[in-house]
Design a protein around this motif. Structure first.
Motif, mmCIF file in Angstrom:
data_model
loop_
_atom_site.group_PDB
_atom_site.id
_atom_site.type_symbol
_atom_site.label_atom_id
_atom_site.label_comp_id
_atom_site.label_asym_id
_atom_site.label_seq_id
_atom_site.Cartn_x
_atom_site.Cartn_y
_atom_site.Cartn_z
ATOM 1 N N LYS A 47 0.831 -1.202 0.000
ATOM 2 C CA LYS A 47 0.000 0.000 0.000
ATOM 3 C C LYS A 47 0.867 1.254 0.000
ATOM 4 O O LYS A 47 0.579 2.215 -0.722
ATOM 5 C CB LYS A 47 -0.940 0.003 1.204
ATOM 6 N N ALA A 48 1.921 1.258 0.803
ATOM 7 C CA ALA A 48 2.803 2.423 0.868
ATOM 8 C C ALA A 48 3.414 2.709 -0.499
ATOM 9 O O ALA A 48 3.482 3.869 -0.926
ATOM 10 C CB ALA A 48 3.899 2.197 1.901
ATOM 11 N N GLU A 49 3.831 1.682 -1.180
ATOM 12 C CA GLU A 49 4.407 1.863 -2.514
ATOM 13 C C GLU A 49 3.393 2.501 -3.460
ATOM 14 O O GLU A 49 3.716 3.405 -4.227
ATOM 15 C CB GLU A 49 4.868 0.512 -3.068
ATOM 16 N N ALA A 50 2.163 2.051 -3.389
ATOM 17 C CA ALA A 50 1.119 2.583 -4.273
ATOM 18 C C ALA A 50 0.679 3.985 -3.854
ATOM 19 O O ALA A 50 0.472 4.855 -4.699
ATOM 20 C CB ALA A 50 -0.084 1.638 -4.280
ATOM 21 N N PHE A 51 0.536 4.228 -2.564
ATOM 22 C CA PHE A 51 -0.022 5.480 -2.082
ATOM 23 C C PHE A 51 0.955 6.653 -2.136
ATOM 24 O O PHE A 51 0.541 7.796 -2.165
ATOM 25 C CB PHE A 51 -0.522 5.341 -0.647
ATOM 26 N N THR A 52 2.244 6.387 -2.084
ATOM 27 C CA THR A 52 3.206 7.483 -1.970
ATOM 28 C C THR A 52 3.791 7.910 -3.306
ATOM 29 O O THR A 52 4.663 8.761 -3.343
ATOM 30 C CB THR A 52 4.338 7.106 -0.997
ATOM 31 N N GLY A 53 3.304 7.389 -4.405
ATOM 32 C CA GLY A 53 3.818 7.777 -5.716
ATOM 33 C C GLY A 53 3.369 9.159 -6.132
ATOM 34 O O GLY A 53 2.395 9.705 -5.627
ATOM 35 N N GLN A 54 4.097 9.752 -7.043
ATOM 36 C CA GLN A 54 3.753 11.029 -7.678
ATOM 37 C C GLN A 54 3.579 12.161 -6.661
ATOM 38 O O GLN A 54 2.768 13.063 -6.865
ATOM 39 C CB GLN A 54 2.499 10.882 -8.538
ATOM 40 N N ASN A 55 4.307 12.120 -5.571
ATOM 41 C CA ASN A 55 4.235 13.164 -4.535
ATOM 42 C C ASN A 55 2.820 13.401 -4.023
ATOM 43 O O ASN A 55 2.461 14.515 -3.634
ATOM 44 C CB ASN A 55 4.842 14.471 -5.039
ATOM 45 N N ALA A 56 1.996 12.379 -4.044
ATOM 46 C CA ALA A 56 0.609 12.499 -3.597
ATOM 47 C C ALA A 56 0.521 12.287 -2.094
ATOM 48 O O ALA A 56 1.360 11.626 -1.484
ATOM 49 C CB ALA A 56 -0.256 11.466 -4.310
ATOM 50 N N GLN A 57 -0.515 12.852 -1.494
ATOM 51 C CA GLN A 57 -0.826 12.609 -0.093
ATOM 52 C C GLN A 57 -2.121 11.813 -0.051
ATOM 53 O O GLN A 57 -3.089 12.159 -0.723
ATOM 54 C CB GLN A 57 -0.992 13.914 0.670
ATOM 55 N N THR A 58 -2.126 10.733 0.708
ATOM 56 C CA THR A 58 -3.280 9.846 0.773
ATOM 57 C C THR A 58 -3.896 9.892 2.167
ATOM 58 O O THR A 58 -3.219 9.646 3.166
ATOM 59 C CB THR A 58 -2.887 8.394 0.429
ATOM 60 N N LEU A 59 -5.185 10.193 2.219
ATOM 61 C CA LEU A 59 -5.945 10.186 3.463
ATOM 62 C C LEU A 59 -6.624 8.828 3.598
ATOM 63 O O LEU A 59 -7.330 8.393 2.686
ATOM 64 C CB LEU A 59 -6.995 11.296 3.445
ATOM 65 N N ILE A 60 -6.387 8.154 4.711
ATOM 66 C CA ILE A 60 -7.007 6.861 4.988
ATOM 67 C C ILE A 60 -7.809 6.988 6.276
ATOM 68 O O ILE A 60 -7.265 7.367 7.317
ATOM 69 C CB ILE A 60 -5.969 5.738 5.165
ATOM 70 N N VAL A 61 -9.099 6.670 6.199
ATOM 71 C CA VAL A 61 -9.940 6.662 7.398
ATOM 72 C C VAL A 61 -10.336 5.219 7.673
ATOM 73 O O VAL A 61 -10.929 4.557 6.826
ATOM 74 C CB VAL A 61 -11.190 7.549 7.231
ATOM 75 N N TYR A 62 -9.975 4.747 8.857
ATOM 76 C CA TYR A 62 -10.350 3.414 9.305
ATOM 77 C C TYR A 62 -11.637 3.540 10.112
ATOM 78 O O TYR A 62 -11.665 4.241 11.121
ATOM 79 C CB TYR A 62 -9.253 2.795 10.175
ATOM 80 N N LEU A 63 -12.688 2.891 9.655
ATOM 81 C CA LEU A 63 -13.954 2.857 10.388
ATOM 82 C C LEU A 63 -13.900 1.633 11.292
ATOM 83 O O LEU A 63 -13.920 0.497 10.816
ATOM 84 C CB LEU A 63 -15.135 2.782 9.420
ATOM 85 N N ALA A 64 -13.786 1.868 12.588
ATOM 86 C CA ALA A 64 -13.549 0.790 13.541
ATOM 87 C C ALA A 64 -14.441 0.948 14.768
ATOM 88 O O ALA A 64 -14.003 1.466 15.808
ATOM 89 C CB ALA A 64 -12.073 0.769 13.942
ATOM 90 N N PRO A 65 -15.687 0.496 14.683
ATOM 91 C CA PRO A 65 -16.594 0.649 15.823
ATOM 92 C C PRO A 65 -16.426 -0.418 16.912
ATOM 93 O O PRO A 65 -16.987 -0.270 17.991
ATOM 94 C CB PRO A 65 -17.973 0.556 15.179
ATOM 95 N N THR A 66 -15.674 -1.476 16.630
ATOM 96 C CA THR A 66 -15.514 -2.561 17.600
ATOM 97 C C THR A 66 -14.095 -2.567 18.174
ATOM 98 O O THR A 66 -13.166 -2.002 17.589
ATOM 99 C CB THR A 66 -15.782 -3.921 16.947
#
Length: 116
Positions: A47-66
């Protein structure tokens, strides 16, 4: 974890995939996981390899109610610490998670019914 790796590989190879796309990781139905930390780190590295390309910033929200979802989300958050281009967050309910992502719906089911 193997299902996660397979699903992410399919997503990352999709023609519409772009670094910087906002991510919602729904852990609502998670009842447990195999606690294979090597596979988890392998998944995070892909995921890091895919998300950090092209100087992009990736926002990830984990929905974790339990508790089990929150535990896995905390592990995931720590794994992103070396990657400033990835901004991870944890939310316990749908509406705030969607709001953070800029999605104007109160629930995932409402979002899916409007886009289908």
């Amino acid at each position: 974890m193997s299902d996660t790796l397979t699903a992410f590989a399919e997503y990352a190879s999709h023609p519409e995939f772009r670094p910087g796309q906002k991510q919602l990781v729904d852990l609502t139905e998670l009842t447990g996981w195999d606690e294979d930390y090597v596979q988890l780190m392998q998944a995070q590295a892909q995921k890091a390899e895919a998300f950090t390309g092209q100087n992009a910033q990736t926002l990830i929200v984990y929905l974790a109610p339990t508790l089990v979802g929150q535990k896995l989300a905390r592990i995931a958050l720590r794994s992103w610490e070396p990657f400033p281009a990835v901004v991870p967050m944890v939310q316990e309910s749908e509406q705030p998670a969607l709001s953070i992502l800029g999605i104007p719906h109160d629930s995932i089911s409402q979002l899916l019914s409007r886009t289908a």
